[in-house]
Design a protein around this motif. Structure first.
Motif, mmCIF file in Angstrom:
data_model
loop_
_atom_site.group_PDB
_atom_site.id
_atom_site.type_symbol
_atom_site.label_atom_id
_atom_site.label_comp_id
_atom_site.label_asym_id
_atom_site.label_seq_id
_atom_site.Cartn_x
_atom_site.Cartn_y
_atom_site.Cartn_z
ATOM 1 N N GLY A 159 -4.877 12.000 4.840
ATOM 2 C CA GLY A 159 -3.447 12.289 4.787
ATOM 3 C C GLY A 159 -2.949 12.335 3.351
ATOM 4 N N ASN A 160 -3.422 11.400 2.532
ATOM 5 C CA ASN A 160 -2.952 11.353 1.155
ATOM 6 C C ASN A 160 -3.425 12.577 0.370
ATOM 7 N N ASN A 177 -3.357 -1.082 6.944
ATOM 8 C CA ASN A 177 -2.130 -0.922 6.174
ATOM 9 C C ASN A 177 -1.056 -0.127 6.899
ATOM 10 N N SER A 233 0.841 -1.205 0.000
ATOM 11 C CA SER A 233 0.000 0.000 0.000
ATOM 12 C C SER A 233 0.873 1.251 0.000
ATOM 13 N N PHE A 234 0.224 2.401 -0.257
ATOM 14 C CA PHE A 234 0.958 3.673 -0.307
ATOM 15 C C PHE A 234 1.473 4.094 1.066
ATOM 16 N N LYS A 235 1.074 3.406 2.130
ATOM 17 C CA LYS A 235 1.567 3.764 3.455
ATOM 18 C C LYS A 235 3.101 3.681 3.493
ATOM 19 N N GLY A 251 -10.608 8.845 0.024
ATOM 20 C CA GLY A 251 -10.334 9.647 1.220
ATOM 21 C C GLY A 251 -10.786 8.943 2.487
ATOM 22 N N GLY A 252 -9.848 8.741 3.426
ATOM 23 C CA GLY A 252 -10.152 8.179 4.746
ATOM 24 C C GLY A 252 -9.785 9.203 5.792
ATOM 25 N N ASN A 253 -8.572 9.088 6.319
ATOM 26 C CA ASN A 253 -8.061 10.102 7.251
ATOM 27 C C ASN A 253 -7.602 11.368 6.528
ATOM 28 N N GLU A 275 -7.415 -3.248 -3.693
ATOM 29 C CA GLU A 275 -8.282 -3.510 -2.544
ATOM 30 C C GLU A 275 -9.517 -2.607 -2.615
#
Ligand SMILES: *Cc1c(COP(=O)(O)O)cnc(C)c1O
Ligand SMILES: [Zn+2]
Length: 444
Positions: A257-258, A153, A125-127, A253-255, A365
């Motif tokens: 941050g991205n 992730n 993942s991008f994490k 969009g979740g938190n 995912e």
């Protein structure tokens, strides 16, 4: 953003417009001590010839030096917070491809689509793009332990980078609310995993107390260095497009941050003369976890106000099941500045879009597929033109959540609340007898 009065090469700056307090880059801060606002990294103006920089970035692709091989550190002039690159922790993150998906483009109402697939990262993942910077800062600060609250992730990625750096990784989980594939990664990478009898927000408060008391470095969403690393997703995309700017960049969009990272990175790339305009950012949320969409709707209708958290966020796209996104003030700024938009999609729309991405031979995912579902809506509403140059960012690997996929294709997938998801593009395995005639007849 670097201000004219700035002197240090890199500092921490309060994001709050009315405060903008500045702190040393080596302070351990997650919020502004003066106003509680979010913290970001700020740099002195970059004095480099943009064409020279582009050549440097390109030349590094043929280098065998670990830092150059990283799809994040290759662009290090654009986030110069480390004073000693021996502190950099890398698993050669980034280096993720741009892929075409004609079937998905058609489904999304577009002539063509480009996927930037962050699922090709070391932990899927991008994490990883952010964690390489977050753990490097932890090493630079002399920290011995790092921690995060996450069932997904973030913990998988933190565990891997902590192991690489020789840091002890502590993962805090809400007890009984575990996403199996991602937790398995964290266990394999050797993270100490603590299950707490409390919900996500309570655990976050608990961990902040423990971090202070035990000198643990927090690598949750509000860590400003993770944002710095995630900017490189946009730098690498632009480099791969020979610095041609797409019309739209679409992401889940979740938190948030991205979203914050993409917007900051693109603005800084423009300030450095690498590009001359900004792509528009489209953020897609799942209907049951869409506080940012609600905020945006109020914003567009001129009502304004702050974010109202969703107390029980629900979606099968667990990576974006966030009711109270930490980074919303930054994300709101970036969507506004880019002339972007925010859309929301249903569980059925996410599931079908995901199957269409799969039919391109790509796969992702569930949270990632929200992008294509959102694009389909935005082209239908005339917000995105069918001929537009659109990059959709697939955030995580298909294998993160195989259970979801199997259930979808066999008609067993249920949305929260027990609503059945239709296997619109279902593809079931067929049981056959050990008989060549019967199998041949079936395949005829
Ligand atoms: C973390 C994550 C997201 C959400 O990103 P934010 O920065 O929290 O908005 C989306 N998809 C995947 C796969 C993730 O791991
Ligand atoms: Zn402040």
């Amino acid at each position: 953003m670097a201000s004219a009065t700035q002197t240090a090469a890199a500092e921490l700056v309060c994001f709050n417009e009315g405060c903008r307090a500045r702190y040393a880059i080596t302070e351990v801060l997650y919020n502004c001590p003066q106003c509680g606002g979010l913290i970001e990294a700020g740099y002195a103006r970059l004095d480099a010839d943009p064409e020279m920089l582009k050549r440097t970035f390109r030349d590094r692709r043929t280098s065998n030096a670990p830092l150059d091989q990283s799809g994040v550190w290759r662009y290090r002039e654009l986030f110069p917070f480390l004073d000693d690159y021996r502190h950099a922790v890398t698993l050669r993150e980034g280096n993720t491809p741009l892929l075409n998906g004609p079937i998905a483009a058609k489904y999304g109402g577009l002539d063509r689509i480009t996927f930037k697939h962050q699922g090709f990262n070391p932990t899927g993942s991008f994490k990883d793009n952010g964690m390489t910077c977050g753990t490097s800062q932890a090493v630079r600060l002399g920290m011995k332990r790092v921690a995060c609250v996450s069932t997904g992730n973030t913990s998988a990625s933190m565990a891997a980078y902590a192991a690489t750096a020789g840091l002890e990784a502590l993962i805090f989980l809400p007890h009984g609310n575990i996403s199996f594939g991602k937790l398995a990664q964290a266990l394999e990478y050797g993270a100490k995993t603590l299950q707490v009898e409390a919900n996500f927000d309570q655990i976050l408060a608990l961990v902040r107390v423990l971090a202070e008391r035990l000198g643990i470095y927090l690598l949750n969403s509000m860590n400003p260095f993770r944002i710095e690393g995630q900017k490189a997703i946009m730098f690498e995309m632009l480099d791969q497009l020979d610095w041609r700017v797409p019309d739209w960049v679409v992401l889940p969009g979740g938190n948030l941050g991205n979203t914050s990272a993409f917007g900051k990175g693109l603005r800084e790339a423009k300030a450095a003369g690498l590009i001359d305009k900004l792509p528009r950012l489209a953020v897609i949320q799942a209907e049951g976890s869409a506080p940012f969409h609600e905020l945006w709707t109020r914003e567009v209708s001129g009502k304004g106000g702050g974010l109202c958290p969703v107390s029980k966020p629900e979606t099968l796209a667990t990576a974006i099941r966030i009711g109270d996104p930490v980074s919303w003030p930054k994300a709101l700024h970036e969507v506004r500045t880019s002339g972007g938009t925010v859309e929301k999609v249903t569980e059925q729309e996410i599931a079908d879009a995901k199957a269409q991405i799969g039919l391109c031979g790509i796969g992702c995912e569930p949270a990632s597929a929200a992008t294509l579902a959102g694009i389909r809506k935005l082209t239908a509403n005339g917000v995105i033109d069918r001929g537009a140059d659109v990059v959709a960012v697939l955030t995580g690997n298909l294998l993160k959540d195989p259970d979801y996929i199997y259930r979808y294709h066999t008609g067993q997938l249920e949305a929260p609340g027990g609503v059945k998801i239709q296997p619109t593009f279902g593809n079931k395995a067929i049981v056959v007898p050990n008989d060549p005639d019967k199998i041949a007849a079936l395949l005829a």
